[in-house]
Motif scaffolding. Structure first.
Motif, PDB file in Angstrom:
ATOM      1  N   GLN A  58      17.666  25.047 -81.489  1.00  0.00           N
ATOM      2  CA  GLN A  58      18.047  26.313 -80.859  1.00  0.00           C
ATOM      3  C   GLN A  58      19.025  26.040 -79.727  1.00  0.00           C
ATOM      4  OE1 GLN A  58      15.338  28.602 -78.218  1.00  0.00           O
ATOM      5  NE2 GLN A  58      15.390  30.150 -79.848  1.00  0.00           N
ATOM      6  N   MET A  59      20.167  26.766 -79.760  1.00  0.00           N
ATOM      7  CA  MET A  59      21.181  26.596 -78.725  1.00  0.00           C
ATOM      8  C   MET A  59      21.852  27.936 -78.448  1.00  0.00           C
ATOM      9  SD  MET A  59      23.075  22.966 -79.432  1.00  0.00           S
ATOM     10  CE  MET A  59      23.769  23.520 -80.970  1.00  0.00           C
ATOM     11  N   ASP A  60      22.468  28.004 -77.265  1.00  0.00           N
ATOM     12  CA  ASP A  60      23.247  29.174 -76.880  1.00  0.00           C
ATOM     13  C   ASP A  60      24.701  28.928 -77.277  1.00  0.00           C
ATOM     14  OD1 ASP A  60      21.006  30.394 -75.745  1.00  0.00           O
ATOM     15  OD2 ASP A  60      21.339  29.376 -73.818  1.00  0.00           O
ATOM     16  N   VAL A  61      25.196  29.726 -78.189  1.00  0.00           N
ATOM     17  CA  VAL A  61      26.546  29.551 -78.724  1.00  0.00           C
ATOM     18  C   VAL A  61      27.403  30.712 -78.273  1.00  0.00           C
ATOM     19  CG1 VAL A  61      27.958  29.321 -80.806  1.00  0.00           C
ATOM     20  CG2 VAL A  61      25.672  28.307 -80.716  1.00  0.00           C
ATOM     21  N   THR A  62      28.545  30.402 -77.683  1.00  0.00           N
ATOM     22  CA  THR A  62      29.500  31.413 -77.244  1.00  0.00           C
ATOM     23  C   THR A  62      30.659  31.463 -78.232  1.00  0.00           C
ATOM     24  OG1 THR A  62      28.946  31.044 -74.912  1.00  0.00           O
ATOM     25  CG2 THR A  62      31.024  32.161 -75.389  1.00  0.00           C
ATOM     26  N   PHE A  63      30.920  32.639 -78.776  1.00  0.00           N
ATOM     27  CA  PHE A  63      32.012  32.812 -79.735  1.00  0.00           C
ATOM     28  C   PHE A  63      33.311  32.996 -78.960  1.00  0.00           C
ATOM     29  CE2 PHE A  63      28.273  33.776 -82.146  1.00  0.00           C
ATOM     30  CZ  PHE A  63      28.551  33.361 -83.428  1.00  0.00           C
ATOM     31  N   ASP A  66      39.408  31.464 -77.582  1.00  0.00           N
ATOM     32  CA  ASP A  66      40.348  30.351 -77.449  1.00  0.00           C
ATOM     33  C   ASP A  66      39.887  29.138 -78.251  1.00  0.00           C
ATOM     34  OD1 ASP A  66      41.916  31.891 -75.774  1.00  0.00           O
ATOM     35  OD2 ASP A  66      40.893  31.188 -73.955  1.00  0.00           O
ATOM     36  N   THR A  67      38.582  28.862 -78.211  1.00  0.00           N
ATOM     37  CA  THR A  67      38.070  27.722 -78.983  1.00  0.00           C
ATOM     38  C   THR A  67      38.239  27.967 -80.478  1.00  0.00           C
ATOM     39  OG1 THR A  67      36.444  27.261 -77.247  1.00  0.00           O
ATOM     40  CG2 THR A  67      36.062  26.273 -79.420  1.00  0.00           C
ATOM     41  N   LEU A  68      37.964  29.190 -80.904  1.00  0.00           N
ATOM     42  CA  LEU A  68      38.114  29.517 -82.327  1.00  0.00           C
ATOM     43  C   LEU A  68      39.573  29.588 -82.745  1.00  0.00           C
ATOM     44  CD1 LEU A  68      35.390  32.307 -82.664  1.00  0.00           C
ATOM     45  CD2 LEU A  68      35.318  30.035 -83.671  1.00  0.00           C
ATOM     46  N   TYR A  84      34.981  26.608 -85.836  1.00  0.00           N
ATOM     47  CA  TYR A  84      33.569  26.869 -85.549  1.00  0.00           C
ATOM     48  C   TYR A  84      32.858  25.616 -85.072  1.00  0.00           C
ATOM     49  CZ  TYR A  84      34.501  31.217 -88.009  1.00  0.00           C
ATOM     50  OH  TYR A  84      35.029  32.418 -88.393  1.00  0.00           O
ATOM     51  N   ASP A  85      33.291  24.452 -85.526  1.00  0.00           N
ATOM     52  CA  ASP A  85      32.691  23.208 -85.034  1.00  0.00           C
ATOM     53  C   ASP A  85      32.906  23.055 -83.539  1.00  0.00           C
ATOM     54  OD1 ASP A  85      31.829  22.557 -87.564  1.00  0.00           O
ATOM     55  OD2 ASP A  85      33.585  21.344 -88.047  1.00  0.00           O
ATOM     56  N   GLY A  86      34.030  23.577 -83.041  1.00  0.00           N
ATOM     57  CA  GLY A  86      34.281  23.518 -81.607  1.00  0.00           C
ATOM     58  C   GLY A  86      33.255  24.311 -80.808  1.00  0.00           C
ATOM     59  N   LEU A  87      32.799  25.445 -81.366  1.00  0.00           N
ATOM     60  CA  LEU A  87      31.766  26.227 -80.689  1.00  0.00           C
ATOM     61  C   LEU A  87      30.476  25.430 -80.560  1.00  0.00           C
ATOM     62  CD1 LEU A  87      32.194  29.727 -82.405  1.00  0.00           C
ATOM     63  CD2 LEU A  87      33.300  28.855 -80.325  1.00  0.00           C
TER      64      LEU A  87
END
Length: 422
Positions: A58-63, A66-68, A84-87
Motif C-alpha cells: 500500500q502506497m500513496d500515489v500522486t498522478f 509532469d511526471t506522466l 506510470y513507472d515514474g509515479l
C-alpha cells in the motif's frame, strides 16, 4: 480318518492360505496406490495453494502531470504511453526518503512489479479526473517480494532479496501495508515473463477451442464408424483388418499422432502451427479409437429383441438403427466420448510436435488464433527458472486436475443416470 480325506484337508488349508495371501497382496497394492496418490496431491496442493494469492503493498500515489508527461488528458495515445513507472518510483522515494545511490534506488524500485504501471494506466483511463490527485492504492509486488513474504523464517534467509529490500519489506509489514490478496491475474491474464502477471486464461481458452474442434470431429465420425462396423459392415477379412487396427491405434503412443499431424496436416496441407484447429484434428485422430470402441460396446449392449421387434413391425435396417438402437446406445456413447475427451485434455506430447509450445501472451478468440493449452502451459512454466513459477505450475496442475475430475465425474453420472439395464 482316511488318507484321502487328510490330503483334501491339507489341500484346502493351502488354498485358503493362498487366498488370504492374495487378498493381502491386493489390499497392500491398493494401500500403496492410495498412499502414492495422497503424497502426489499433498505435494501439488502444498506447492500450488500459495499461487492463488499474491502480495500487494500500500502506497500513496500522486498522478502528477509532469511526471506522466501528459499534455492532453483526453488523448488516449498519451495516456497509453505515459510514464506510470515514474509515479511508482516517486511514491517509493517518498516512502523511503533516505535512499541514495543508483544501486539502492534500483533495489527500491524492484519492490513493485512492472505490472503495477498498467494498473495505474487503467485507473486513469477509467477516471481522468485523477490527474493531479493523490490516492492510497494497493500495488502489485514483485515476484521475489512475493516469494519472500510467503516463505517461512528459515527460507527468508536464502531469499534473493538484498538486505535493504528485506528491511523495506519488514517496514511495510510492521505498518500493515503489505498483504496477500486473491490472485486475479491467474485467471484473467495470459502467459507472461513476469510470474506475478502470468495467468492461465489464454491456456484455458486454447484448451476450450481445441476440445471443441476435437468433439465436433471425433464424436460424429466415431459414432458413424461404430454404427457401420457393428450394424452394416460385412464380416470378412477387410473388416477384421479394420477392427484389429482400431484396437491397435488405441495403444499407439500419443506422440506418434503428433508426428503424423506435423508431417501431414502441417507439412503436406500447409496449415498454420500452434492453432487450436490443428491441435483439435491431431487429438481427434488420437481420440477416435477410444470413441469407436466404446460406441461399439454400447451398441452391442442393446438387446437383439429390440431390433427383432422393430423389424417385425416393418422397419428397415436404417430405421432400426436410427430410431431404436442409437437412442438406447447413446448414453454409453456419450460416456465413452467424455472419457476420450478427458484423455485428450491432458495430452501434451502431440501438441508439442505441432508447435503449440510457443509463448502466447494474447488470449485466443477463435480456433484459428495462435494458442497454447493447459498441459503445455504447465510444461512451459515447469521449465522456467524463476522460483515463483514453481507455485504457478502446481496451481495450473490443480486447475487441470479439477477439469479432468469433473469430466470423469460427469461420465460416471451420465452412465448411472441414463444407462438402462436389460
Amino acid at each position: 480318518m482316511s488318507k484321502t480325506t487328510e490330503q483334501v484337508r491339507k489341500s484346502l488349508a493351502r488354498r485358503y492360505r493362498a487366498e488370504r495371501r492374495f487378498k493381502a497382496y491386493g489390499m497392500a497394492a491398493i494401500g500403496f496406490g492410495l498412499m502414492a496418490l495422497v503424497l502426489l496431491f499433498t505435494d501439488i496442493i502444498g506447492k500450488g495453494h500459495s499461487a492463488f494469492f499474491e502480495s500487494y503493498v500500500q502506497m500513496d500515489v500522486t498522478f502528477d502531470r509532469d511526471t506522466l508527461d501528459i499534455m492532453d488528458v483526453n488523448d488516449d495515445e498519451e495516456l497509453n504511453y505515459a510514464n506510470y513507472d515514474g509515479l511508482i518510483r516517486n511514491a517509493l522515494r517518498e516512502k523511503f526518503p533516505g535512499v541514495e545511490g543508483r544501486q539502492e534506488k534500483r533495489e527500491l524500485y524492484g519492490l513493485v512489479s512492472t505490472g503495477a504501471g498498467y494498473q495505474l494506466r487503467d485507473m486513469l483511463r477509467d477516471d481522468r479526473k485523477l490527474l493531479g490527485q493523490t490516492r492510497t492504492l494497493w500495488l502489485l509486488a514483485d515476484d521475489d517480494v512475493d516469494v519472500f513474504v510467503k516463505s517461512g523464517s528459515d527460507d527468508r534467509l536464502e531469499s534473493r532479496l538484498s538486505e535493504n529490500q528485506k528491511t523495506w519489506i519488514e517496514t511495510f509489514e510492521a505498518e500493515d501495508k503489505l498483504e496477500l490478496q486473491w490472485n486475479q491475474s491467474l485467471f484473467t491474464h495470459g502467459d507472461s515473463r513476469e510470474p506475478e502477471m502470468a495467468g492461465i486464461r489464454g491456456a484455458i481458452a486454447g484448451s476450450f477451442f481445441t476440445m471443441l474442434v476435437t468433439l465436433m470431429l471425433s464424436f460424429p465420425i466415431g459414432v458413424a464408424a461404430a454404427i457401420y462396423l457393428e450394424e452394416f459392415a460385412p464380416k470378412n477379412r477387410f473388416t477384421d483388418f479394420i477392427e484389429v487396427n482400431i484396437n491397435n491405434l488405441a495403444a499407439v503412443p500419443s506422440i506418434i499422432f503428433g508426428l503424423l499431424g506435423l508431417a501431414v496436416i502441417i507439412g503436406l496441407f500447409g496449415m498454420p502451427r500452434s492453432v487450436p484447429l490443428v491441435g483439435g484434428i491431431v487429438l481427434t485422430l488420437m481420440t477416435l479409437p477410444t470413441i469407436i470402441i466404446s460406441s461399439r460396446a454400447a451398441i452391442k449392449a442393446v438387446p437383439p429383441s429390440i431390433r427383432q421387434a422393430a423389424m417385425g413391425l416393418g422397419a428397415s435396417n436404417m430405421q432400426v438403427v436410427l430410431h431404436h438402437v442409437l437412442p438406447l446406445a447413446l448414453p454409453g456413447m456419450l460416456t465413452g466420448a467424455i472419457i476420450g475427451m478427458a484423455q485428450a485434455l491432458g495430452e501434451t506430447a502431440p501438441l508439442l510436435m505441432i508447435g503449440m509450445v510457443a509463448f502466447i501472451v494474447d488470449v485466443p478468440a477463435g480456433p484459428l488464433d495462435p494458442a497454447t493449452v493447459l498441459p503445455v502451459q504447465i510444461y512451459l512454466w515447469a521449465d522456467s527458472p524463476e522460483q515463483s513459477f514453481v507455485a504457478l505450475t502446481s496451481a495450473a496442475i490443480m486447475v487441470l486436475l479439477t477439469f479432468l475430475i469433473a469430466m470423469n465425474t460427469l461420465a460416471v453420472f451420465l452412465r448411472k443416470r441414463l444407462e438402462r439395464r436389460w
